[in-house]
Scaffold this motif. Structure first.
Motif, PDB file in Angstrom:
ATOM      1  N   PRO A  52       0.835  -1.203   0.000  1.00 19.23           N
ATOM      2  CA  PRO A  52       0.000   0.000   0.000  1.00 19.23           C
ATOM      3  C   PRO A  52       0.878   1.264   0.000  1.00 19.23           C
ATOM      4  O   PRO A  52       1.964   1.298   0.586  1.00 19.23           O
ATOM      5  CB  PRO A  52      -0.784  -0.107   1.310  1.00 19.23           C
ATOM      6  N   ALA A  53       0.369   2.293  -0.653  1.00 20.59           N
ATOM      7  CA  ALA A  53       1.129   3.547  -0.789  1.00 20.59           C
ATOM      8  C   ALA A  53       1.481   4.130   0.577  1.00 20.59           C
ATOM      9  O   ALA A  53       2.611   4.606   0.782  1.00 20.59           O
ATOM     10  CB  ALA A  53       0.337   4.558  -1.615  1.00 20.59           C
ATOM     11  N   TRP A  54       0.553   4.077   1.540  1.00 17.90           N
ATOM     12  CA  TRP A  54       0.840   4.656   2.856  1.00 17.90           C
ATOM     13  C   TRP A  54       2.031   3.969   3.512  1.00 17.90           C
ATOM     14  O   TRP A  54       2.864   4.624   4.146  1.00 17.90           O
ATOM     15  CB  TRP A  54      -0.383   4.599   3.777  1.00 17.90           C
ATOM     16  N   LEU A  55       2.139   2.640   3.345  1.00 16.56           N
ATOM     17  CA  LEU A  55       3.244   1.887   3.924  1.00 16.56           C
ATOM     18  C   LEU A  55       4.552   2.195   3.198  1.00 16.56           C
ATOM     19  O   LEU A  55       5.596   2.379   3.831  1.00 16.56           O
ATOM     20  CB  LEU A  55       2.951   0.384   3.868  1.00 16.56           C
ATOM     21  N   PHE A  56       4.481   2.284   1.896  1.00  9.79           N
ATOM     22  CA  PHE A  56       5.671   2.621   1.104  1.00  9.79           C
ATOM     23  C   PHE A  56       6.229   3.972   1.544  1.00  9.79           C
ATOM     24  O   PHE A  56       7.423   4.106   1.803  1.00  9.79           O
ATOM     25  CB  PHE A  56       5.313   2.639  -0.393  1.00  9.79           C
ATOM     26  N   PHE A  57       5.343   4.964   1.666  1.00  8.18           N
ATOM     27  CA  PHE A  57       5.802   6.305   2.042  1.00  8.18           C
ATOM     28  C   PHE A  57       6.205   6.401   3.512  1.00  8.18           C
ATOM     29  O   PHE A  57       7.161   7.092   3.853  1.00  8.18           O
ATOM     30  CB  PHE A  57       4.735   7.347   1.691  1.00  8.18           C
ATOM     31  N   ALA A  58       5.499   5.705   4.384  1.00  7.16           N
ATOM     32  CA  ALA A  58       5.867   5.722   5.809  1.00  7.16           C
ATOM     33  C   ALA A  58       7.254   5.104   6.003  1.00  7.16           C
ATOM     34  O   ALA A  58       8.100   5.649   6.725  1.00  7.16           O
ATOM     35  CB  ALA A  58       4.823   4.983   6.641  1.00  7.16           C
ATOM     36  N   CYS A  59       7.493   3.968   5.361  1.00  8.30           N
ATOM     37  CA  CYS A  59       8.806   3.322   5.470  1.00  8.30           C
ATOM     38  C   CYS A  59       9.889   4.185   4.835  1.00  8.30           C
ATOM     39  O   CYS A  59      10.999   4.294   5.368  1.00  8.30           O
ATOM     40  CB  CYS A  59       8.782   1.942   4.818  1.00  8.30           C
ATOM     41  N   GLY A  60       9.557   4.805   3.718  1.00  6.26           N
ATOM     42  CA  GLY A  60      10.514   5.706   3.070  1.00  6.26           C
ATOM     43  C   GLY A  60      10.868   6.886   3.962  1.00  6.26           C
ATOM     44  O   GLY A  60      12.037   7.268   4.075  1.00  6.26           O
ATOM     45  N   LEU A  61       9.864   7.453   4.622  1.00  5.70           N
ATOM     46  CA  LEU A  61      10.104   8.567   5.530  1.00  5.70           C
ATOM     47  C   LEU A  61      10.982   8.137   6.703  1.00  5.70           C
ATOM     48  O   LEU A  61      11.968   8.804   7.041  1.00  5.70           O
ATOM     49  CB  LEU A  61       8.776   9.129   6.054  1.00  5.70           C
ATOM     50  N   LEU A  62      10.640   7.010   7.318  1.00  8.05           N
ATOM     51  CA  LEU A  62      11.397   6.544   8.485  1.00  8.05           C
ATOM     52  C   LEU A  62      12.850   6.227   8.140  1.00  8.05           C
ATOM     53  O   LEU A  62      13.765   6.618   8.859  1.00  8.05           O
ATOM     54  CB  LEU A  62      10.721   5.320   9.102  1.00  8.05           C
ATOM     55  N   ILE A  63      13.077   5.520   7.049  1.00 12.66           N
ATOM     56  CA  ILE A  63      14.451   5.156   6.701  1.00 12.66           C
ATOM     57  C   ILE A  63      15.247   6.383   6.261  1.00 12.66           C
ATOM     58  O   ILE A  63      16.454   6.484   6.522  1.00 12.66           O
ATOM     59  CB  ILE A  63      14.499   4.018   5.655  1.00 12.66           C
ATOM     60  N   THR A  64      14.565   7.350   5.642  1.00 16.46           N
ATOM     61  CA  THR A  64      15.245   8.589   5.258  1.00 16.46           C
ATOM     62  C   THR A  64      15.608   9.402   6.498  1.00 16.46           C
ATOM     63  O   THR A  64      16.695   9.984   6.568  1.00 16.46           O
ATOM     64  CB  THR A  64      14.373   9.414   4.286  1.00 16.46           C
TER      65      THR A  64
END
Length: 153
Positions: A52-64
Motif C-alpha cells: 500500500p502507498a501509505w506503507l511505502f511512504f511511511a517506510c521511506g520517511l522513516l528510513i530517510t
C-alpha cells in the motif's frame, strides 16, 4: 613508588586499549549501518507497486530520517574531529615542556569521551527509525503471509 608507576603504566595501557576498542566498535557499527541502508533502500525501491502507498511512504520517511541522523552525525564528527586535530597539533607545537604529553593525552581522552556521548544522541534515533521502518515491512509481509495461508481477503 615503583608500584605506583607500574599501576599508572597499566592504567594508561588500558585507556589506550579501550580507545582502540571503541574506535573499532564505531567503525563496525558504521559498516553495519551503511550495509543496512543499502539493503533496505534496494529492497524498498522494488516494493512501490507491491505494498500500500501509505506503507511505502511511511517506510521511506522513516528510513530517510534514519539516514539523515546518521549522515548528520558523520558530518558533525568530520568537522569536530578536524577542530580537535588542530587543537592537539597546537599542543604538540608548543615548546617542549614536561607535561606536554599529559596535556595531549588528556585532550584526546576528553574528545573521545565527548564524542561517544554525542554519538549516542544520533545513533539511538537513527537505529530506532530504521528498525521501525523494517518492523513495518516485516509486519506487513507477515500479515500477508498469514492471510495467504488462511485465504484471507
Amino acid at each position: 613508588m615503583k608500584n605506583d608507576q607500574l599501576v599508572d603504566k597499566q592504567i594508561e595501557a588500558f585507556i589506550q586499549l579501550n580507545e582502540k576498542l571503541m574506535s573499532n566498535a564505531v567503525n563496525y557499527t558504521n559498516l553495519i549501518m551503511v550495509a543496512g541502508y543499502a539493503g533496505f533502500f534496494a529492497f524498498w525501491s522494488t516494493l512501490v507497486d507491491k505494498i500500500p502507498a501509505w506503507l511505502f511512504f511511511a517506510c521511506g520517511l522513516l528510513i530517510t530520517l534514519s539516514l539523515t541522523f546518521f549522515i548528520s552525525w558523520e558530518l558533525i564528527k568530520m568537522f569536530w574531529s578536524a577542530s580537535h586535530i588542530r587543537k592537539t597539533q597546537a599542543i604538540l607545537a608548543q615548546s617542549r615542556r614536561q607535561n606536554i604529553v599529559t596535556e595531549y593525552e588528556n585532550a584526546i581522552q576528553k574528545f573521545n569521551a565527548e564524542a561517544q556521548r554525542v554519538w549516542m544522541l544520533f545513533l539511538i534515533p537513527s537505529v530506532l527509525t530504521g528498525i521501525l521502518a523494517a518492523v513495518m515491512l516485516v509486519g506487513y509481509f507477515f500479515n500477508q503471509l498469514v492471510c495467504t495461508v488462511r485465504v484471507c481477503h
